[in-house]
Enzyme design. Structure first.
Site, mmCIF file in Angstrom:
data_model
loop_
_atom_site.group_PDB
_atom_site.id
_atom_site.type_symbol
_atom_site.label_atom_id
_atom_site.label_comp_id
_atom_site.label_asym_id
_atom_site.label_seq_id
_atom_site.Cartn_x
_atom_site.Cartn_y
_atom_site.Cartn_z
ATOM 1 N N GLY A 1 0.876 -1.200 -0.074
ATOM 2 C CA GLY A 1 -0.039 -0.002 -0.088
ATOM 3 C C GLY A 1 0.821 1.055 -0.183
ATOM 4 C CB SER B 1 13.839 1.083 0.390
ATOM 5 O OG SER B 1 12.870 1.376 0.917
#
EC number: 2.7.1.25
Length: 207
Positions: free
Chosen positions: A52, A121
């Site tokens: 999300g 990341s």
């Protein structure tokens, strides 16, 4: 995650590094923040694909903008269409992807903006590197701690299916690791809260 002998952040061209001299600007970041009438921040959303990040980041951007904040949103897919279109998905390329985004984010914060970054990341080292270039309090890490099975069930881009079929190699959560943040300022499980509640949680942390 295996560590290579050469750090992905090591400057290879020593002559270029020695010739680069920092030029001090007459207008400081503090001056620019005062003109913007806000506290510049980097809000870094990290989590698995499908957790999300882009949805929450966009809603957060809208909320801040509606309140008069000067913001900019950097999204992982969008950045790979331009600034980082030359990078692949190897560990080294992912590190460089995050390094570049971190440096761009720092420039934006120095310009007085609130910059929102939505990137998987996956490696703790890379996120810590980005955090280290900001002053204390300027970097807010938001970990979308949504279970893998929920992310895979959502699979908005069909990437998990392709990864399970072997079409996509080095896919985070399937064939590549995701290292969860150790001390994120905000932790949200989007399988338990809606977008509105997630945005309020981040806004409360900023306040």
């Amino acid at each position: 995650m295996t560590e290579s002998m050469d750090s992905p952040y090591e400057i290879k061209d020593l002559d270029l590094a020695s010739d680069a001299v920092w030029h001090k600007h007459a207008v400081s970041p503090t001056d620019r923040a005062r003109l913007m009438q806000q506290t510049p921040r980097c809000i870094w959303l990290t989590g698995l694909s499908g957790s999300g990040k882009s949805t929450v980041a966009n809603a957060l951007d809208v909320a801040l903008h509606s309140n008069g904040a000067k913001t900019f949103l950097l999204d992982g897919d969008n950045v790979r269409h331009g600034l980082n279109k030359d990078l692949g998905m190897t560990e080294t390329d992912r590190a460089e992807n995050i390094r570049r985004v971190g440096e761009v984010s720092k420039l934006m914060v120095d310009a007085g903006l609130i910059v929102i970054c939505a990137f998987i990341s996956p490696y703790q080292r890379d996120r810590q590197m980005v955090r280290s270039i900001f002053a204390p309090g300027q970097f807010l890490e938001v970990y979308l701690d949504t279970p893998l099975e929920v992310c895979e069930e959502r699979d908005p881009k069909g990437l998990y299916k392709k990864a399970r079929e072997g079409v996509i190699k080095q896919f985070t959560g399937v064939s590549d690791p995701y290292e969860a943040p150790e001390a994120a300022e905000v932790v949200i499980d989007t399988s338990k809260v809606n977008v509105e509640k997630a945005v309020k949680t981040v806004l409360n942390a900023l306040a």
